[in-house]
Design a protein around this motif. Structure first.
Motif, mmCIF file in Angstrom:
data_model
loop_
_atom_site.group_PDB
_atom_site.id
_atom_site.type_symbol
_atom_site.label_atom_id
_atom_site.label_comp_id
_atom_site.label_asym_id
_atom_site.label_seq_id
_atom_site.Cartn_x
_atom_site.Cartn_y
_atom_site.Cartn_z
ATOM 1 N N PHE A 70 1.069 -1.096 -0.287
ATOM 2 C CA PHE A 70 0.180 0.005 -0.056
ATOM 3 C C PHE A 70 0.672 0.799 -0.080
ATOM 4 C CE2 PHE A 70 -3.214 -3.262 0.873
ATOM 5 C CZ PHE A 70 -4.071 -3.055 0.524
ATOM 6 N N CYS A 71 2.589 1.081 0.474
ATOM 7 C CA CYS A 71 2.622 2.165 0.571
ATOM 8 C C CYS A 71 3.289 2.029 -0.393
ATOM 9 C CB CYS A 71 3.564 2.244 1.500
ATOM 10 S SG CYS A 71 3.585 2.444 2.784
ATOM 11 N N MET A 72 3.747 1.691 -1.501
ATOM 12 C CA MET A 72 4.305 1.394 -2.996
ATOM 13 C C MET A 72 3.155 2.205 -3.483
ATOM 14 S SD MET A 72 4.450 -2.318 -5.327
ATOM 15 C CE MET A 72 2.885 -2.289 -5.258
ATOM 16 N N MET A 73 1.651 1.796 -3.434
ATOM 17 C CA MET A 73 0.797 2.555 -4.493
ATOM 18 C C MET A 73 0.486 3.570 -3.880
ATOM 19 S SD MET A 73 -0.162 0.479 -6.807
ATOM 20 C CE MET A 73 -0.322 -1.715 -7.127
ATOM 21 N N SER A 220 2.993 12.909 -8.964
ATOM 22 C CA SER A 220 2.674 11.379 -8.556
ATOM 23 C C SER A 220 1.864 10.443 -9.416
ATOM 24 C CB SER A 220 3.210 11.107 -6.830
ATOM 25 O OG SER A 220 2.216 11.464 -6.393
ATOM 26 N N LYS A 221 1.469 10.275 -9.944
ATOM 27 C CA LYS A 221 0.089 10.587 -10.171
ATOM 28 C C LYS A 221 0.803 9.165 -11.406
ATOM 29 C CE LYS A 221 -5.565 11.638 -11.865
ATOM 30 N NZ LYS A 221 -5.836 12.855 -11.863
ATOM 31 N N LEU A 222 -0.152 7.826 -11.463
ATOM 32 C CA LEU A 222 -0.238 7.098 -12.206
ATOM 33 C C LEU A 222 -0.902 7.047 -13.742
ATOM 34 C CD1 LEU A 222 -0.685 4.115 -10.180
ATOM 35 C CD2 LEU A 222 1.268 4.340 -11.124
ATOM 36 N N THR A 223 -0.588 7.275 -14.773
ATOM 37 C CA THR A 223 -1.116 7.455 -15.895
ATOM 38 C C THR A 223 -1.460 6.119 -16.541
ATOM 39 O OG1 THR A 223 1.274 7.834 -16.893
ATOM 40 C CG2 THR A 223 -0.469 9.963 -15.657
ATOM 41 N N GLY A 224 -2.034 6.492 -17.378
ATOM 42 C CA GLY A 224 -3.068 4.688 -18.819
ATOM 43 C C GLY A 224 -2.656 3.938 -18.109
ATOM 44 N N TRP A 225 -2.016 2.727 -19.085
ATOM 45 C CA TRP A 225 -2.856 1.220 -18.553
ATOM 46 C C TRP A 225 -1.827 0.677 -16.816
ATOM 47 C CZ3 TRP A 225 1.393 -2.505 -17.271
ATOM 48 C CH2 TRP A 225 2.276 -1.972 -17.843
ATOM 49 N N ARG A 226 -0.747 1.953 -16.318
ATOM 50 C CA ARG A 226 -0.195 1.202 -15.753
ATOM 51 C C ARG A 226 -1.127 1.546 -14.048
ATOM 52 N NH1 ARG A 226 5.026 3.024 -17.200
ATOM 53 N NH2 ARG A 226 6.366 1.089 -16.683
ATOM 54 N N PHE A 227 -1.981 2.644 -14.406
ATOM 55 C CA PHE A 227 -3.626 2.853 -13.202
ATOM 56 C C PHE A 227 -4.215 2.295 -13.333
ATOM 57 C CE2 PHE A 227 -6.964 4.581 -11.688
ATOM 58 C CZ PHE A 227 -7.010 5.500 -11.142
ATOM 59 N N SER A 230 -2.246 -0.945 -11.705
ATOM 60 C CA SER A 230 -2.568 -0.964 -10.253
ATOM 61 C C SER A 230 -4.508 -0.976 -9.606
ATOM 62 C CB SER A 230 -1.720 -0.089 -10.229
ATOM 63 O OG SER A 230 -0.813 0.191 -10.994
ATOM 64 N N ALA A 231 -4.798 -0.741 -10.206
ATOM 65 C CA ALA A 231 -6.621 -0.405 -9.651
ATOM 66 C C ALA A 231 -7.243 -1.716 -9.432
ATOM 67 C CB ALA A 231 -7.236 0.198 -10.647
ATOM 68 N N LEU A 232 -6.976 -1.876 -10.927
ATOM 69 C CA LEU A 232 -7.378 -3.347 -11.027
ATOM 70 C C LEU A 232 -6.763 -4.533 -10.230
ATOM 71 C CD1 LEU A 232 -8.008 -4.145 -14.948
ATOM 72 C CD2 LEU A 232 -9.864 -4.093 -12.990
ATOM 73 N N LEU A 233 -5.345 -5.237 -9.317
ATOM 74 C CA LEU A 233 -4.296 -5.208 -9.141
ATOM 75 C C LEU A 233 -5.528 -5.187 -7.786
ATOM 76 C CD1 LEU A 233 -2.311 -7.722 -8.845
ATOM 77 C CD2 LEU A 233 -0.487 -5.306 -8.437
ATOM 78 N N THR A 234 -5.275 -3.935 -6.997
ATOM 79 C CA THR A 234 -5.734 -4.075 -5.639
ATOM 80 C C THR A 234 -7.036 -4.083 -5.679
ATOM 81 O OG1 THR A 234 -4.579 -2.025 -5.614
ATOM 82 C CG2 THR A 234 -5.319 -1.668 -4.132
ATOM 83 N N LEU A 258 3.592 -8.360 -8.223
ATOM 84 C CA LEU A 258 3.515 -8.093 -9.297
ATOM 85 C C LEU A 258 3.399 -6.574 -9.934
ATOM 86 C CD1 LEU A 258 0.440 -10.646 -10.154
ATOM 87 C CD2 LEU A 258 2.120 -10.230 -11.134
ATOM 88 N N GLY A 259 2.794 -5.308 -8.419
ATOM 89 C CA GLY A 259 2.824 -4.036 -8.585
ATOM 90 C C GLY A 259 4.167 -3.491 -8.468
ATOM 91 N N LEU A 260 5.037 -4.119 -7.959
ATOM 92 C CA LEU A 260 6.673 -3.761 -8.430
ATOM 93 C C LEU A 260 7.171 -4.058 -9.123
ATOM 94 C CD1 LEU A 260 8.635 -2.162 -5.949
ATOM 95 C CD2 LEU A 260 9.803 -4.471 -5.748
#
Length: 428
Positions: A70-73, A220-227, A230-234, A258-260
């Motif tokens: 969660f700190c990473m995300m 520090s906002k995730l963009t595109g497919w990474r967001f 990460s949302a689906l993973l969470t 996976l998130g890292l």
């Protein structure tokens, strides 16, 4: 003799940490060892303590990777949209910020897990607390009250234990518990309002540069497919937690890996993320493993059984008509002293057997047994509370003193609601 030592050890432990004579880490290790030696178990300490460590090792592993995940995300900006919404709503008003803490804690706490709720909520609101000068202890108290109620959801541990021990249908029990829980959450909002007003009176309404805060978040906002990933993973992680598909330590280990890999693909970036939060992880896991010694000694010396037996022996026959009321009130101190397993599988069935002679059914006893959960969260046996204190840099003993009264208030409100709704009978 062992019963007296059991109660004395708990009192001694709480006195030492609340008076700041010892740190929680040292007290969790030294106090049980000293009392085990007094009880004549010095030669058996090694196996006892190792058994306790094995018992809490999965929790320690789970919290290690949960904190890192969660700190990473949070660093990657996954929760920035949520933080932005909260910032726009509460601005610089301490009352709104504290109430927002309660509301956010309730929403995130729907997974029934204290650790994830603490990590996400503190990540979202702690910067705002620091900028406005609100005491972190206020957040700690509000979140403990929130999880004290949300921890009674059917997919959380205490509920399933109570339902299993009393052999009652989970759906029926939840329907009966729902209005009681809503009353408890109403009390949480009242408590947050009182604490928020105290902070507003002390600090006033701060002038927050909202544009600057939002600009910092945007960086520090995730963009595109990474967001999206990460949302689906969470979401998948939380769903699998609720469905109990896989052990929690394994879920968090896989999710973190996976998130890292996706958000920090280079070796150097991955190393920096782990190094950044190593101190936070270590401060929590040290306490978890120290608590393993405490638990191992209590179980190995027979202290847990002695406490349970003493309770049964001191219950007078005349309390039979009031057994559900009696159970509701003793669930507060005894879920504090004992693990949930010891209380729900060891003590509650014995109380329920007596209650059955007076026409009190298992469902009513299960409800009575769950009333004390808000106080249980302050127990030295609850790992997530150490996590919360570590995240907010709040002294464990100070947190006990500041939160215990509010937690007892939650239990009393839930008890009154249970009586009003007919879930608990005052006189059977």
């Amino acid at each position: 003799m062992i019963t007296i030592l059991s109660y004395t050890m708990i009192v001694c432990f709480m006195y030492l940490i609340m008076s700041k004579r010892l740190s929680p880490l040292v007290a969790l290790i030294v106090v049980p060892i000293a009392f085990a030696c007094v009880a004549g178990h010095a030669g058996e300490l090694g196996p006892m303590m190792f058994d306790g460590l094995k018992m809490l090792a999965p929790t320690g592993i789970m919290l290690t990777f949960a904190i890192l995940y969660f700190c990473m995300m949070t660093d990657a900006g996954l929760f920035n949209p949520l933080i932005e919404a909260v910032l726009r709503m509460v601005k610089g008003d301490p009352l709104k910020i504290v109430l927002g803490t309660a509301v956010l804690g309730i929403c995130v706490g729907l997974d029934g897990d204290g650790a994830t709720t603490y990590i996400i909520t503190t990540a979202a609101l702690l910067p705002l607390y620091r900028r406005t000068g609100i005491r972190p202890q206020v957040m700690a108290t509000v979140l403990l009250l929130t999880i004290g109620v949300m921890n009674i959801l059917p997919w959380a541990g205490p509920f399933s234990r109570a339902a299993s021990a009393m052999h009652v249908d989970i759906t029926e029990l939840f329907v009966e518990m729902l209005p009681i829980m809503l009353a408890g959450l109403a009390w949480v909002l009242v408590a947050a309002t009182v604490l928020g007003r105290q902070e507003r009176k002390r600090l006033g309404v701060a002038q927050i540069d909202l544009h600057q805060l939002l600009a910092e978040l945007e960086q520090s906002k995730l963009t595109g497919w990474r967001f999206g990933f990460s949302a689906l993973l969470t979401v998948a992680l939380i769903a699998l937690m609720m469905l109990n598909i896989m052990p929690l330590p394994i879920l968090f280990m896989v999710a973190f890996g996976l998130g890292l890999l996706i958000n920090y693909p280079t070796l150097q970036a991955q190393k920096e993320v782990i190094d950044k939060y190593a101190g936070s992880v270590l401060s929590v896991t040290l306490l978890i493993f120290a608590a393993g010694i405490f638990v191992g000694v209590m179980s190995g010396t027979g202290m847990v059984k002695a406490v349970s037996d003493s309770l049964v022996q001191i219950i007078p026959q005349s309390t039979g008509h009031y057994m559900s009321v009696f159970t509701a009130f003793i669930s507060m101190p005894f879920t504090y002293i004992l693990t949930n397993d010891a209380f729900y599988f060891g003590i509650l069935p014995i109380l329920a057997e007596t209650a059955a002679h007076y026409g009190i059914d298992g469902k009513e006893m299960a409800i009575a047994g769950l009333i004390g959960q808000p106080v249980h969260l302050l127990s030295p046996l609850v790992a997530s509370t150490y996590l919360l204190c570590g995240l907010l840099n709040v002294d464990y003993g100070d947190n006990q003193r500041a939160s215990i009264g509010w937690s007892i208030g939650t239990c009393l409100v839930m008890f009154v609601a249970a009586v009003v709704f007919g879930s608990i009978t005052v006189f059977a």
